[in-house]
Design a protein around this motif. Structure first.
Motif, PDB file in Angstrom:
ATOM      1  N   ALA A  53       0.328  -1.403  -0.770  1.00 50.08           N
ATOM      2  CA  ALA A  53      -1.061  -0.640  -0.876  1.00 50.08           C
ATOM      3  C   ALA A  53      -1.730  -1.788   0.154  1.00 50.08           C
ATOM      4  O   ALA A  53      -1.805  -2.936   0.070  1.00 50.08           O
ATOM      5  CB  ALA A  53      -1.567  -0.059  -2.506  1.00 50.08           C
ATOM      6  N   ARG A  54      -3.331  -0.890   0.029  1.00 47.79           N
ATOM      7  CA  ARG A  54      -4.013  -2.368   0.415  1.00 47.79           C
ATOM      8  C   ARG A  54      -3.799  -2.827   1.552  1.00 47.79           C
ATOM      9  O   ARG A  54      -2.903  -3.068   2.591  1.00 47.79           O
ATOM     10  CB  ARG A  54      -4.868  -3.064  -0.818  1.00 47.79           C
ATOM     11  CG  ARG A  54      -5.399  -1.988  -1.866  1.00 47.79           C
ATOM     12  CD  ARG A  54      -5.974  -2.808  -3.174  1.00 47.79           C
ATOM     13  NE  ARG A  54      -6.264  -1.867  -4.145  1.00 47.79           N
ATOM     14  CZ  ARG A  54      -5.324  -2.256  -5.234  1.00 47.79           C
ATOM     15  NH1 ARG A  54      -4.507  -3.442  -5.602  1.00 47.79           N
ATOM     16  NH2 ARG A  54      -6.187  -1.153  -5.821  1.00 47.79           N
ATOM     17  N   LYS A  78      -3.791  -0.931  10.046  1.00 49.63           N
ATOM     18  CA  LYS A  78      -4.588  -0.338  10.730  1.00 49.63           C
ATOM     19  C   LYS A  78      -5.602  -1.330  11.309  1.00 49.63           C
ATOM     20  O   LYS A  78      -6.574  -2.823  11.038  1.00 49.63           O
ATOM     21  CB  LYS A  78      -5.463  -1.436   8.934  1.00 49.63           C
ATOM     22  CG  LYS A  78      -4.595  -0.655   7.569  1.00 49.63           C
ATOM     23  CD  LYS A  78      -4.707  -1.072   6.129  1.00 49.63           C
ATOM     24  CE  LYS A  78      -4.238  -0.539   5.451  1.00 49.63           C
ATOM     25  NZ  LYS A  78      -4.455  -1.224   4.197  1.00 49.63           N
ATOM     26  N   VAL A  79      -5.488  -1.889  12.427  1.00 49.51           N
ATOM     27  CA  VAL A  79      -5.662  -2.723  13.086  1.00 49.51           C
ATOM     28  C   VAL A  79      -7.450  -2.444  13.940  1.00 49.51           C
ATOM     29  O   VAL A  79      -8.238  -4.320  13.592  1.00 49.51           O
ATOM     30  CB  VAL A  79      -4.870  -2.596  14.881  1.00 49.51           C
ATOM     31  CG1 VAL A  79      -5.853  -3.316  16.069  1.00 49.51           C
ATOM     32  CG2 VAL A  79      -4.407  -2.917  14.583  1.00 49.51           C
ATOM     33  N   GLY A  80      -8.355  -1.491  13.708  1.00 47.92           N
ATOM     34  CA  GLY A  80      -9.276  -0.975  14.341  1.00 47.92           C
ATOM     35  C   GLY A  80     -10.128  -2.293  14.504  1.00 47.92           C
ATOM     36  O   GLY A  80      -9.681  -3.166  15.459  1.00 47.92           O
ATOM     37  N   ARG A  81     -11.226  -2.527  13.557  1.00 54.79           N
ATOM     38  CA  ARG A  81     -12.323  -4.023  14.186  1.00 54.79           C
ATOM     39  C   ARG A  81     -11.424  -5.145  13.779  1.00 54.79           C
ATOM     40  O   ARG A  81     -12.638  -6.157  14.444  1.00 54.79           O
ATOM     41  CB  ARG A  81     -13.887  -3.518  13.631  1.00 54.79           C
ATOM     42  CG  ARG A  81     -13.314  -3.569  12.272  1.00 54.79           C
ATOM     43  CD  ARG A  81     -14.473  -3.820  10.784  1.00 54.79           C
ATOM     44  NE  ARG A  81     -14.895  -3.651   9.505  1.00 54.79           N
ATOM     45  CZ  ARG A  81     -14.215  -4.911   8.936  1.00 54.79           C
ATOM     46  NH1 ARG A  81     -14.655  -5.988   9.866  1.00 54.79           N
ATOM     47  NH2 ARG A  81     -14.432  -5.180   7.812  1.00 54.79           N
ATOM     48  N   TYR A 116      -9.057   3.130  13.260  1.00 54.55           N
ATOM     49  CA  TYR A 116      -8.405   2.596  12.233  1.00 54.55           C
ATOM     50  C   TYR A 116      -6.389   2.981  12.420  1.00 54.55           C
ATOM     51  O   TYR A 116      -6.248   1.823  11.511  1.00 54.55           O
ATOM     52  CB  TYR A 116      -8.887   3.733  11.340  1.00 54.55           C
ATOM     53  CG  TYR A 116      -8.305   2.876   9.783  1.00 54.55           C
ATOM     54  CD1 TYR A 116      -8.295   1.471   8.734  1.00 54.55           C
ATOM     55  CD2 TYR A 116      -7.409   3.879   9.338  1.00 54.55           C
ATOM     56  CE1 TYR A 116      -8.061   1.635   7.687  1.00 54.55           C
ATOM     57  CE2 TYR A 116      -7.084   3.125   8.063  1.00 54.55           C
ATOM     58  CZ  TYR A 116      -7.763   2.341   7.123  1.00 54.55           C
ATOM     59  OH  TYR A 116      -6.752   1.844   6.082  1.00 54.55           O
ATOM     60  N   PHE A 117      -6.901   4.207  13.431  1.00 53.22           N
ATOM     61  CA  PHE A 117      -5.119   4.243  13.075  1.00 53.22           C
ATOM     62  C   PHE A 117      -4.716   3.213  14.086  1.00 53.22           C
ATOM     63  O   PHE A 117      -4.581   4.436  14.891  1.00 53.22           O
ATOM     64  CB  PHE A 117      -5.433   5.973  13.418  1.00 53.22           C
ATOM     65  CG  PHE A 117      -5.282   6.561  11.695  1.00 53.22           C
ATOM     66  CD1 PHE A 117      -4.590   6.358  11.194  1.00 53.22           C
ATOM     67  CD2 PHE A 117      -6.773   7.689  11.649  1.00 53.22           C
ATOM     68  CE1 PHE A 117      -4.377   6.744   9.742  1.00 53.22           C
ATOM     69  CE2 PHE A 117      -6.604   8.037  10.265  1.00 53.22           C
ATOM     70  CZ  PHE A 117      -5.966   8.019   9.010  1.00 53.22           C
ATOM     71  N   SER A 118      -4.571   2.266  14.410  1.00 54.22           N
ATOM     72  CA  SER A 118      -4.035   1.910  15.079  1.00 54.22           C
ATOM     73  C   SER A 118      -3.013   1.120  15.166  1.00 54.22           C
ATOM     74  O   SER A 118      -3.405   0.987  13.151  1.00 54.22           O
ATOM     75  CB  SER A 118      -4.986   1.304  16.252  1.00 54.22           C
ATOM     76  OG  SER A 118      -6.004   0.761  15.361  1.00 54.22           O
TER      77      SER A 118
END
Lengths: 235, 235
Positions: free
Chosen positions: A143-144, B174-177, B221-223
């Protein structure tokens, strides 16, 4: 003639109902299926999809000798690739049944490596044993910002210990005859009380036990241990 | 009266066809569904199952405020647990829709932690983004005795580097920024050429690019980034 497509078909962890709608549709459509099988006897992958399999499919059992040295195994995949290639060249689509997910520690990659440059290959992801075990155990995997480490039990004891030492969450796969070694590592690291054990998750013979309930030589290959350092992922 | 069952329903990574037969059956049967949603606008989870959803379900949108401090988020889950609990106590089954798999970095565990001691909770595993990304990228995740490490990109740069330093295979989620930070780490470790990038795997807007094609602030976010040290898992 257009060549056929080869599907690497994830069929899930064991419960026939954990196959995806997509894999189910492809199973109805392809004229040829192939699946891993022991040298003698039934294929687990074929058993999983048996409730969904129409009559009259051409079937290729990819039978792996019990003594798997590197080269005999390579020859088995060479032969399977040849046979599948003939179907594809004749315009017939084929699906290779893969327990769990084709690309999560799956033997499908050996066929993928042989076929992907010559033919259209589509991989259909499936429910992996990793998340199936977590579901069965009622224990969130990660998680997290947990780092999750997947560790194959056949690795040397010192390497397993090094990998688990700093883990937030871990899954130890392919436990089988390595259970005693894994138990020692978990004991040394003070993780035994946080370890959860399951075998044959989502299959009819599914079994959840505590680690000390399992005999030294009694863990099957399809067994897994999940650990979360905090005890519960949501804490 | 017998209380209802709460299902944590894995609905897969995005393609509505990657839902399992079991999740599909449960969706047809339960009178109540709940799903995460932004403060305003549509729920991605609900969009994924929309083609399978019968008319007339009672629906609970679990709306998360944009500014997620710890306590507001906890209050949102408290309220959702209360509302779901009333349905269960009235004998109605309910399903919480979970993108991917409920226990693989899923927010379902916050409800699970609140409900599992009071009610019957069943978790239905789903196809996770982890294996969906591997399928889309045509790259086996892990094989044989590879250790697979899943690393959330929001972690500090030094920790990401430490976790990737000895990896056989890794998935950065959670690659995102955090893309620029992750790119720096991969460059320092000499892993850039082995990294594969995908966003929105199996969704309509799926996009596979090389790392240098993605702008610094352009990763969603979904990367996910997948890495295999040997280059290909089967080598």
């Amino acid at each position: 003639m257009t060549a056929g497509t080869l599907y690497g078909l994830g069929i899930g962890p064991g419960d026939p109902e954990l196959i995806t709608l997509k894999a189910h549709r492809i199973l109805q459509a392809v004229p040829v299926i192939a699946y891993p099988a022991p040298e003698q006897g039934d294929s687990l992958a074929r058993q999983i999809v048996a409730p969904h399999l129409p009559q009259g499919r051409m079937e290729i059992a990819i039978r792996m000798p019990l003594v798997v040295a590197r080269f005999p195994a390579q020859e088995v995949y060479d032969a399977a690739a040849l046979e599948l290639g003939e179907h594809l060249q004749a315009g017939r689509d084929a699906a290779v049944l893969c327990e769990g997910d084709p690309f999560f520690y799956g033997s499908f990659m050996y066929l993928f490596g042989r076929m992907a440059e010559k033919f259209r290959v589509e991989v259909v992801p499936g429910v992996s044993s990793l998340t199936a075990c977590a579901a069965v155990l009622g224990a969130p995997l990660a998680a997290r910002n947990d780092v999750l480490t997947v560790v194959p039990a056949p690795l040397p004891e010192a390497e397993i210990a090094a990998r688990l030492k700093d883990c937030d969450a871990a899954a130890i796969i392919k436990v089988g005859r390595h259970l005693d070694k894994v138990r020692r590592v978990l004991e040394d690291l003070g993780l035994s009380a946080k370890a959860r054990y399951v075998e044959h998750a989502t299959m009819a013979k599914q079994n959840v036990r505590t680690l000390d309930q399992v005999g030294a030589d009694a863990a099957p290959y399809f067994s897994m241990i999940l650990i979360h350092r905090r005890g519960e992922a949501w804490q």
